[in-house]
Every structure is written in structure tokens, then in C-alpha cells.
Design a protein around this motif. Sequence first.
Motif, PDB file in Angstrom:
ATOM      1  N   GLU A 275     -11.041 -19.066  -6.720  1.00  0.00           N
ATOM      2  CA  GLU A 275     -12.098 -18.061  -6.868  1.00  0.00           C
ATOM      3  C   GLU A 275     -11.527 -16.855  -7.594  1.00  0.00           C
ATOM      4  O   GLU A 275     -10.329 -16.600  -7.515  1.00  0.00           O
ATOM      5  N   TYR A 276     -12.394 -16.124  -8.292  1.00  0.00           N
ATOM      6  CA  TYR A 276     -11.956 -14.840  -8.844  1.00  0.00           C
ATOM      7  C   TYR A 276     -11.405 -13.997  -7.705  1.00  0.00           C
ATOM      8  O   TYR A 276     -11.985 -13.982  -6.626  1.00  0.00           O
TER       9      TYR A 276
ATOM     10  N   ARG B 213     -12.994  -5.563   0.495  1.00  0.00           N
ATOM     11  CA  ARG B 213     -13.545  -6.600   1.366  1.00  0.00           C
ATOM     12  C   ARG B 213     -14.702  -6.018   2.147  1.00  0.00           C
ATOM     13  O   ARG B 213     -14.599  -4.907   2.679  1.00  0.00           O
TER      14      ARG B 213
ATOM     15  N   ARG C 107     -12.077  -4.256   5.670  1.00  0.00           N
ATOM     16  CA  ARG C 107     -11.040  -5.052   6.317  1.00  0.00           C
ATOM     17  C   ARG C 107     -10.177  -4.214   7.244  1.00  0.00           C
ATOM     18  O   ARG C 107      -9.469  -4.744   8.088  1.00  0.00           O
TER      19      ARG C 107
ATOM     20  N   GLU D 111     -16.476  -9.631  -1.465  1.00  0.00           N
ATOM     21  CA  GLU D 111     -15.758  -8.505  -2.059  1.00  0.00           C
ATOM     22  C   GLU D 111     -16.782  -7.635  -2.775  1.00  0.00           C
ATOM     23  O   GLU D 111     -17.598  -8.134  -3.548  1.00  0.00           O
TER      24      GLU D 111
ATOM     25  N   LYS E  78      -7.664 -21.364  -2.572  1.00  0.00           N
ATOM     26  CA  LYS E  78      -7.901 -21.642  -1.150  1.00  0.00           C
ATOM     27  C   LYS E  78      -7.893 -23.134  -0.886  1.00  0.00           C
ATOM     28  O   LYS E  78      -8.187 -23.932  -1.782  1.00  0.00           O
TER      29      LYS E  78
ATOM     30  N   LYS F 162      -2.879 -15.721  -3.266  1.00  0.00           N
ATOM     31  CA  LYS F 162      -3.364 -14.904  -4.373  1.00  0.00           C
ATOM     32  C   LYS F 162      -2.445 -15.047  -5.569  1.00  0.00           C
ATOM     33  O   LYS F 162      -1.222 -15.071  -5.421  1.00  0.00           O
TER      34      LYS F 162
END
Length: 574
Positions: A256-257, A263, A278, A308, A414, A432
Motif C-alpha cells: 500500500e502507499y 494515522r 495513534r 491515514e 503487509k 515500511k
Amino acid sequence: MKYSKLVEVYEYLEKTSARLKKTKAMANLLKETPADLLPKVALLLQGRIFPSWDEREIGIANLLMVKIISTATGFSQKDIAARFSKTGDFGLVIEELVSRKRQRTLFQKELTVEKVFENLQKLASITGSGSQERKFHLVSELISSAKPKEAKYIVRTTLGDLRIGVAAGVIRDAIAMAFLGRGKELKEMKEEVRVLEWAWFLRPDYGEIARIAKEKGLPGLKKVRLEVGKPYHVLLAEKSPGLKEALEEFEHPIMEYKYDGARIVIHKKGSRLWFYTRRLENVTRQFPELRDFVMRAVKARECIIEGEMLGFNKETGKPMPFQFLSQRIKRKYDIEKMEKEIPIQVNLFDITYLNGKELFDMPLSERRKLLEKIIKPIPGKFLLAKSLVTKDLKKAERFYREALEASQEGLIVKNLDAKYQPGRRVAGGWLKVKPVMETLDLVITGATWGTGKRAGWFGSFILGCRDPDSGRFLECGMIGTGIKEKEEAGGVTFRELTRLLKPNIMEEHGSRIVLKPDVVVEVAYEEIQKSPNYSSGFALRFPRVLKIRPDKALSEVDTKERIERLFRMQKGKR
Ligand code: AMP
């Protein structure tokens, strides 16, 4: 319960550095505390009046504190300010002054924990005209009945700076020892500590956790569940050395981007909504348009979804650097104006709760399907995060470049087979991938005044890493690079850093300044070296500031252990 009893423990904690001793002292106090008072004592032990996610804050500025101390003790404001500039600690100032004054006036009423807590909590609810006056009265009332040591901790708690060096994990261990151990040593209590920690991820309030532990024991803690409307500690991402490695890590990866925003966790119960960051800040009131988005686009009665949030430039239609959005997160007034100036976009990527069911154990592939089912996207405003399922490196690289060209940070890779693990950077969780690898998140603990072109601003900064055992920050380098003298959109400037840091000045020695650790920056560097000059034993070579990270809590500052690990890895590479 007498406040002096709590103060005795504070004093012991301040003087003792051994973690286990601190834990035992706290455990003993918790054991003696009646159940209905436990939430308050657990909070006060952390120097808090509210759990970290509560919006309310005490809001007493240094200037008002000078006035309060002056009135309560009869010493002049000038005298008090001078004493403060020597120690940087109003707690010590008041302790000294109260002990002098008491030789003359001996009248005293015994303070209770209940009374102290009640007055401090009232402080947070006071707003509007005459509020200074009323705040003043509440604190003065406490101080006038306080013994010197009591005054010291009342003042420190009021200012939100207890200075007893207790890391978050210590209170967790103390609760385990007090209520779950039955005389066991802490090292034999791995399971109990794990259950406590899990309960805390889902209910981030040690006051409540302590009460459950005392009244219902381990079985009660295991029953702690997500509750719509209350925040939980979200799943975090690990850094990956590169895209290829990240892809190889999982059998079924989804990319994912990695959006460069904040968050946002959205809780919905019918038409009642809550939004949390977060760091568990409640930002529901700050984003009224998000309420409209959710009511229009989310087709579920009850759910918790994550995404996000980005700030947008309404002229260019391009995403704005995170700093702009963070202005909206902190803003308590002029909300409509901010809404027009900095429109938002939310990119959703997860769901943890749906119509009465917690979804942590469901694999991501299924969670993502559920998310897609209940969202009817609003173009440009409320969308699903851009994603790609592939194991093909070429395709992945194209997607990565696309993310960077869209001014986003990179990708998050992920595992489609993985569960959702609250509160963790877990192996096998999220990875990440960003172009600048292995940056460190460090806190600024000191500065020096600049000269020449940088006169009037801080010119260089001391960086600190975290020592989880003591809860203190250890120096690991000086930085002056990566910060701009001219205002440029997006970049960090000396002016901005100085403005953020000035309220945190604790001591000044000539041009050298000691700062209260508060501002977290993301730092890139060329190399880590061993160094006797810094208290961490390490120094960063050629460090440069990439960003200010207001979204990172002090507990997220990188540890000395991580620096040590990176140091060893770097040696291995050569
Ligand atoms: P970091 O702040 O560098 O530790 O990276 C983790 C953060 O990236 C998360 O807390 C999210 O706020 C953010 N993020 C951006 N895009 C995504 C995404 N697609 N999935 C998960 N987190 C994301």
C-alpha cells in the motif's frame, strides 16, 4: 488516603535508580490502596490526572505558577523566577520556600490524595473569563495546607513534570506484582505481564487496569475487549532494509502507499463518532468534515476503521507536508476556518471491529474485504488506500515509484495472512519501505543560541535517545544540518524549532541551554560512532533533521539499544 503516603513513594522513586526496587515500592503502595482509589493513585504515580487519551489538560503556564508560589509563600515573584532559573524545577523552589515559611506559620490541615486529585482535576475544567483567578485559587488552596515535600509534588504534577524517572513499563510490572503475583518474583511472571500488557493495549489506562487486576485478577484482564469509543494502541510498522527484502518476507504480500499524514482511527456507533490519533489523542472535534464523510460513506452500524489522513493544498490539489495537518490536530478553536484552509483526505486500510465483533484474529485478506464491503468511497476525500497485490519485483518497483511521485513516503508491505496485533511493531506484521533507510526518531534535549545569521534562534541542538529502564534520555549527538534559515514550504526552519523549543527551557548556562525533552525529530545520518562525549556512548556522524515528528510520543523515541544494534549492523556490513 493521606497524600503524604504517596509523597513518600515519590521521594523513594526519585532517589532510587534500580528498576526492580522502584517496581516493588509502587507495588506495595498499590496493594495498600483501596479499590475505589486505585485509578487515581495509578494515574498520580504516572504524574497524570487523566489517562493519556483524555482531551482534558491542566493548563497552568510557568508565569501563573510564579504568581501562585509567590502568593502562597510570601516571597516576591522576582525572587521565585531567579530561583527557578537556577534549578529549572518549580518543585524544588516551592519545597525550599514552604519549609522556610512554615517556621513562622504552623497551621496545617492534613492533605488527602482525594483532595489533591479533585482540585487538580477541577483545574482542567476551568475555562473562559476569570479562569486564571479560579485556577490560582485551586492550587493555592492545596499549597497552603501542604508540607514542603507535598508542595513539591503538587507543583510538579500540576506542571505535568513529575521527574521521578519511571518508565511506562514500571507501573505495568508493579500492577502485576501487587495483584497477580501471590509472592512470585517478577521474572517468574512473564505470562501475567503479557496479559497485562495486552489489556493495556486495548484499554490504555493503568488506573482501570489496576482496578480490574485487583478485583478480577488474570481472568478479568483476559476479558478486556475493545470498546467502541475508547482508543487502543494501534499496530505499528517495522523498518525494512528494502523493497525486495520486504516482498520476500511474506508468502502473500499486499503493498500500500505509505501516505505522509497522520494515522486516524475512526469509531462509529450509530451516529456517535470518535476520532483518535495513534498517540490516542481525541481529535473528534477538530475534524467536523470527517463526521460528514463517515456518515455518508460508511455502511455499517458499528465499526472501528483505520486510515491515514492527509492535508491537501486546495489550490494545487497536492498533498501538503504533515506539518500543516498537525496544525489541525492541535487546534481547539477556529475549527471551521482551519477546515477551509486545510482540507483533508482519508485513505483507509484496516478494520478492527464490526457490529459487535472484534476482528483482531481475522487475517488481513478478510479484514480488507470487509472494509471494502462497508465503504462507499467519496472521490478525493474518503477512499481506500491504494494497494497492489503482487510478488513481482518489477511491478512492485513501479508501484513504489508511483507512490513517491505522488509525494508520499514510500510503501508499506503487509502480510495478507497476518492477524492484527495491537500496540506492536511485530515480526511478520507491516514493513515500511522508504528511500532514506534507518532514520532515527530522537528527542531534542538541549540547544545553543545561534550566532551570525542564526542570531536570535537556537543554532544547534543536542539529540537524545531513550533509555527504557530509567525513562531518561541519553545524549547521542549535536545537530545543525538539515534545518533552514529561510522559510521554505515543508522544510524545518530554525525559527520554527526555536518557537517550539523555547517554552521547554529548563536551564541556561551561557549560550548552552537544557531543554525539557518534548520535541521529537526524525534524523538521518551517515554513520554511528562510539563516543565518550555523549552519555549514550554513541554519536551520530553528519546527522541532519528530516522532519519534526509531533505525531511521535516520547515513548516512541528510538532507544539506545536500537542505536547499538544499528552500530553493530553497520560494522557487519564493512
Ligand atoms: P512510521 O510513522 O514511520 O513508524 O510509520 C507507520 C505509520 O505510517 C502508521 O502509523 C501510519 O500512520 C502511516 N501509514 C501511512 N500509510 C499507511 C498504510 N497504508 N498502512 C499503514 N500505515 C500507514
